[in-house]
Design a protein around this motif. Structure first.
Motif, PDB file in Angstrom:
ATOM      1  N   HIS A 183       0.833  -1.486   0.475  1.00  0.00           N
ATOM      2  CA  HIS A 183      -0.157   0.022   0.212  1.00  0.00           C
ATOM      3  C   HIS A 183       0.871   0.932   0.358  1.00  0.00           C
ATOM      4  O   HIS A 183       1.363   2.229  -0.587  1.00  0.00           O
ATOM      5  N   THR A 237      -9.181   4.683  -6.239  1.00  0.00           N
ATOM      6  CA  THR A 237      -7.791   4.552  -5.359  1.00  0.00           C
ATOM      7  C   THR A 237      -7.413   6.013  -5.673  1.00  0.00           C
ATOM      8  O   THR A 237      -6.552   6.817  -4.091  1.00  0.00           O
ATOM      9  N   GLY A 275      -4.422   0.184  -8.096  1.00  0.00           N
ATOM     10  CA  GLY A 275      -5.681  -0.245  -8.270  1.00  0.00           C
ATOM     11  C   GLY A 275      -6.538  -1.097  -7.603  1.00  0.00           C
ATOM     12  O   GLY A 275      -7.455  -0.451  -6.703  1.00  0.00           O
ATOM     13  N   ALA A 285      -6.147  -0.844  -4.182  1.00  0.00           N
ATOM     14  CA  ALA A 285      -6.060  -0.344  -3.777  1.00  0.00           C
ATOM     15  C   ALA A 285      -6.937  -0.229  -3.081  1.00  0.00           C
ATOM     16  O   ALA A 285      -8.403   0.358  -1.927  1.00  0.00           O
ATOM     17  N   ASP A 286      -8.468   0.114  -4.300  1.00  0.00           N
ATOM     18  CA  ASP A 286      -9.460   0.730  -3.870  1.00  0.00           C
ATOM     19  C   ASP A 286     -10.408  -0.352  -2.985  1.00  0.00           C
ATOM     20  O   ASP A 286     -10.900  -0.016  -2.470  1.00  0.00           O
ATOM     21  N   HIS A 331      -9.635  -0.277   0.835  1.00  0.00           N
ATOM     22  CA  HIS A 331      -9.715   0.273   1.439  1.00  0.00           C
ATOM     23  C   HIS A 331     -11.808   0.524   1.661  1.00  0.00           C
ATOM     24  O   HIS A 331     -12.025   0.447   2.878  1.00  0.00           O
TER      25      HIS A 331
END
Length: 936
Positions: free
Chosen positions: A433, A470, A758, A760-761, A764
């Motif tokens: 991250h 992201t 991407g 990482a979205d 989250h």
């Protein structure tokens, strides 16, 4: 007694820059306080303009992008705004701290300064002198350039921005900067100086031998200084007659090639009054594109951090190399002493190969800076007109003993506030991250670029299309992307409805200028929608709606009556890991499936935007088109049994996440996706398009365990493989560096590309569970997803209303959940048990029992089913280690080629293995514990 809320200083416009480009900037404010469930009932806004107070009232909970309630701002007008709020609970705040802004608008007379320069491409300086004849109330400088410039008043830089005015589609759009230089003026004679280099305007764009200049002509600068006196009179100083130019110490400068600086040529007083410029030549008018400059609408590029050298290395060939410990974007500052004429050379690289700086991936970019000493004691220098992507710097010809303290790395990017983060105790995932964040920082430099180091650094629309969600979580990039979208709209207009693959569109020979390309051109529909969803910014939809509709209509024309977009040039699922190194578009998923899915997506988003903007007829038209595309997609590409015609993970992920999977076949399609992911050994089997979606599709169809395994895999290809290889940014390819430390042999290899980050979205929104349920997080959805491979996960985000947080942590079989909801919002919380809560502002805690699944193991052997082996991580590792101990090459081939499908035994992929290998595998499996397994 109800605690009183506190109103935070409001924001005037889209960012926190002082000069606003809009005569009617929106207003946003946050409220802090300890009251639970606090909701704004109304607010009072006060604006002070020219000494006069104006007030306006807002009823209800609107606090983000509130329409400007006063008369439009006039050019150069200064305004001070503050707010106070009242709550539905009867509470009331004091007045907030005031926010101040000045309108960076042109008057009816338009742009005043002429565009001047030397008439050559070489870097040079411009100067003039003027008289300040009284007490100055305020002095504002407007300046811009076709090229890159910096301005000084009396030898002092007017601001801390870099590479101004930034890169736009110069033939359509040019921005200018406004600076308050009041404090820099003095009574009597003053000097205004401008340093000018070519920047992006004179750069050669293109690949290898095809690189050519796109913009024509010499760089040129233009400036207009308005001095307002306390007696009400004004003076103007504008570029034109009387200005003079000369070459300075910047001998060469290029974005890709680097900068050469000769300190012997520096004249320290050149921008001071009284400097003898008789040897300078008169500046000349320069022909430039017929573009009216507009106020800069995004934050500028700045140096945001300085980093020290971590190690000084001596390579096998004897070179001296600095290791900054982090792949970053910017430049190096040196402090050096030595004889006049001595030249120090700095060469930049992202990685080492065989212990040496690896420059092959840079292609035509020299990425080299040179400093020639003046010989006048200790000298400090850093380049101003270039930037590099690097972790390692080779230093050549350093005078005397080299020490690490003589160097520092200056991190450059558009100066956007950090707004989000993710935390987990899984060290490799946490580092991944961080790599995503660093990749965004380095590639959000004036425009959203694909990479920051080689001879490219271009605004590829596909990269930002997949990464925009992201990006919008990690940094406040609303103003930045709004500015870039204006270039997208301008380039699309010039291309007759086609959204180019690169914006600014400076490479005419690439696909996507004469034909539309799916997933790249769709940035025009996806990015504005993201800005609305994440920032509550309807302005992006309003500015881009015509372009969104034009794009969909353009694609509809190409698709024809059957609404299947199967023709033309397509990149498809770019960088599928099974594609050959030099054929990155040869993916497992048919390009027509990708294109038609995106055609549907853009039609759907255009319909949604039309409804939000009150364009009801357009909303119905594009909703109908989207439904017809969906039916065509399902008929052509999905079988009655729920199989995709391209039986590949990306095809299923697109259909599931985009809503193209029929409800009655969605479960079957999710199961097939799980089976395919498992068949590839839980290693990545998706490319550019599928990668941000595959975990979402798995978890959304009930296969969270498969998503967890895929996320945390460390074998190549995987998200964490680069981390195990020392990566500090996200790579362009899954195997940009091979396991032996050599670099991928393909022509296109970068170690800093954000697109594959991407996912990482999903971390989250789904793993931590923090999702916008209303525009700008006005309503929040909290639904954390427990992953078997993680002990904890948390995300925080500074929403337009304040900080939101969602996190969970295991302790044995118990999981604690913590949620923070900012004032003036509500959150719909759904915990893994299915329990649901509707909560207001404040901090909330819950605890649930969620033991990890009980693990058991039956005795394993070569006759065990392949699925049984791959679903048992310890068994798989034991098999691989046994093969590797005797035959590393066979182990690598086994890992890369085995398809882990049911109905086949482990003996099958090892049928040609020597008896010794089979015996070693049998023994490794027999040594594994059986029965109930303790939690690992």
């Amino acid at each position: 007694m109800t605690p009183a809320p506190t109103a935070v200083r409001p924001r005037i416009g889209l960012d926190d820059e002082h000069f606003v480009p809009d005569p009617r900037p929106t207003l946003s404010w946050r409220t802090t306080g300890t009251a639970r469930d606090w909701v704004q009932a109304g607010a009072e806004i006060e604006a002070v303009r020219g000494g006069t107070r104006h007030t306006a009232h807002v009823d209800g909970d609107d606090a983000v992008h509130v329409a400007w309630p006063f008369a439009p701002l006039e050019p150069r007008e200064h305004v001070r705004v503050r707010v106070r709020v009242r709550g539905a609970d009867g509470s009331a705040s004091e007045w907030s701290e005031p926010a101040e802004a000045t309108a960076a608008l042109l008057g009816p007379q338009g742009w005043q300064g002429r565009f001047i320069g030397s008439g050559s491409q070489a870097p040079h300086r411009l100067r003039t002198e003027f008289t300040v004849r009284g007490r100055v109330r305020r002095a504002l400088l407007r300046a811009t350039a076709f090229g890159a410039y910096d301005a000084q008043v009396n030898g002092v830089p007017v601001d801390d921005a870099e590479l101004k005015p930034g890169w736009t589609g110069y033939q359509w759009r040019l921005t200018f900067d406004t600076s308050d230089v009041t404090a820099l003026l003095r009574p009597g004679r003053n000097a205004l100086g401008i340093e000018l280099a070519g920047g992006w305007y004179t750069e050669r764009f293109g690949f290898r031998d095809a690189a050519r200049r796109f913009y024509q002509g010499a760089p040129a600068a233009s400036a207009h200084l308005v001095v307002e006196y306390e007696d009400g009179t004004t003076d103007s100083v504008a570029t034109g007659d009387g200005w003079r130019w000369a070459r300075g110490p910047v001998v060469e400068a290029g974005i890709y090639q680097g900068e050469a600086y000769d300190a012997r040529l520096h004249e320290s007083a050149w921008a001071h009054p009284g400097f003898d410029d008789t040897a300078w030549r008169p500046a000349v008018p320069v022909d430039v594109p017929d573009v009216r400059p507009e106020p800069r609408s995004a934050p500028p590029v700045r140096v945001t951090e300085r980093r020290s050298v971590q190690r000084v290395l001596t390579t096998p060939s004897g070179r001296t190399v600095l290791d900054f410990g982090q792949n970053l974007v910017g430049r190096v500052r040196i402090v050096v002493s030595g004889p006049a004429g001595h030249t120090v050379t700095l060469r930049h690289a992202e990685v080492l190969e065989d212990g040496e700086p690896a420059t092959r991936p840079l292609r035509n970019a020299a990425a080299t800076d040179r400093y020639t000493l003046s010989g006048e004691g200790e000298e400090a220098w850093e380049p101003s007109w270039t930037f590099h992507g690097f972790r390692y710097v080779e230093v050549e010809n350093w005078p005397g003993a080299l020490t690490a303290s003589s160097f520092s790395a200056c991190v450059l990017h558009t100066d956007m506030p950090r707004t989000g983060g993710f935390a987990t105790g899984h060290a490799l995932l946490q580092r991944f991250h961080e790599n995503v964040v660093w990749g965004m920082r380095g590639n959000f430099l004036s425009i959203p670029t694909d990479c920051p180091q080689r001879d490219e650094r271009l605004g590829w629309t596909g990269d930002i299309q997949v990464f925009a969600p992201t990006a919008a979580f990690l940094h406040d990039c609303d103003a930045f992307l709004r500015s870039w979208l204006r270039d997208v709209v301008a380039e699309q207009r010039a291309a007759g409805g086609i959204v180019p693959m690169v914006v600014p569109a400076v490479i005419p020979q690439v696909p996507g200028l004469s034909e539309p390309v799916a997933a790249w051109g769709d940035a025009i529909s996806v990015v504005p929608d993201v800005l609305y969803e994440r920032f509550g910014d309807t302005g992006a939809l309003r500015e881009c709606f015509t372009a969104m509709a034009w794009w969909v209509d353009t694609v509809a024309e190409r698709a024809g009556e059957d609404l299947l977009w199967e023709g033309g040039v397509q990149f498809g699922d770019w960088l599928d890991p099974d594609a050959p190194p030099d054929l990155p578009g040869r993916a497992k998923t048919d390009a027509g499936i990708v294109a038609t899915a995106y055609f549907f997506r853009s039609a759907e988003l255009t319909s949604r935007a039309a409804a939000l903007l009150g364009r009801d007829a357009d909303a119905r038209r594009y909703a109908d088109l989207a439904e017809r595309i969906a039916e065509a997609f399902r008929s052509a590409y999905i079988t009655p049994g729920g199989r995709m015609m391209s039986d590949a993970p990306t095809a299923y992920a697109l259909a599931i996440v985009f809503g193209l999977a029929p409800a009655e076949r969605r479960a079957a399609m999710g199961l097939r996706l799980r089976d395919l992911v498992r068949a590839y050994g839980y290693r990545i089997a998706t490319g550019f398009v599928g990668t941000p979606l595959v975990c979402e599709a798995l978890a959304g169809t009930g296969h969270t365990a498969a998503a967890s395994r895929l996320l945390t895999r460390t074998e190549c290809p995987s998200w964490l493989y680069p981390v195990t290889m020392g990566a500090t940014t996200v790579w362009e390819r899954w195997d940009s560096m091979l396991e032996d430390g050599s670099i991928n042999p393909g022509q296109m290899t970068s170690f800093n590309h954000y697109a594959l980050g991407g996912v990482a979205d999903w971390l989250h929104r789904r793993v931590a569970g923090l999702t916008p349920a209303g525009p700008g997080y006005r309503r929040i959805r909290v639904a954390p997803t427990l992953l078997d491979d993680l002990d904890d996960a948390a995300a925080w985000h500074d929403t337009p209303y304040g900080r939101a947080y969602s996190g969970w942590r295991r302790s044995g079989g118990t999981v604690d959940f913590r949620v923070e909801v900012p004032p003036n919002t509500r959150a719909a919380v759904r915990l893994p048990s299915g329990a649901e809560y509707d909560v207001g502002s404040g901090e909330h805690h819950w605890t649930e029992r969620h033991p990890r699944p009980r693990r058991t193991r039956a005795p394993l052997s070569l006759d065990s089913d392949l699925v049984t082996v791959i679903d048992d991580p310890e068994a798989y590792e034991a098999v691989l280690a046994a093969i590797r101990s005797l035959d590393p090459e066979r182990a690598a081939a086994f890992r890369a080629t085995t398809r882990w499908t049911p109905g086949r035994t482990l003996r099958n992929p090892l049928d040609k293995a020597p008896l010794g290998v089979l015996e070693a595998v049998e023994k490794a499996l027999a040594d594994l514990p059986v029965g109930d397994l303790a939690e690992s």
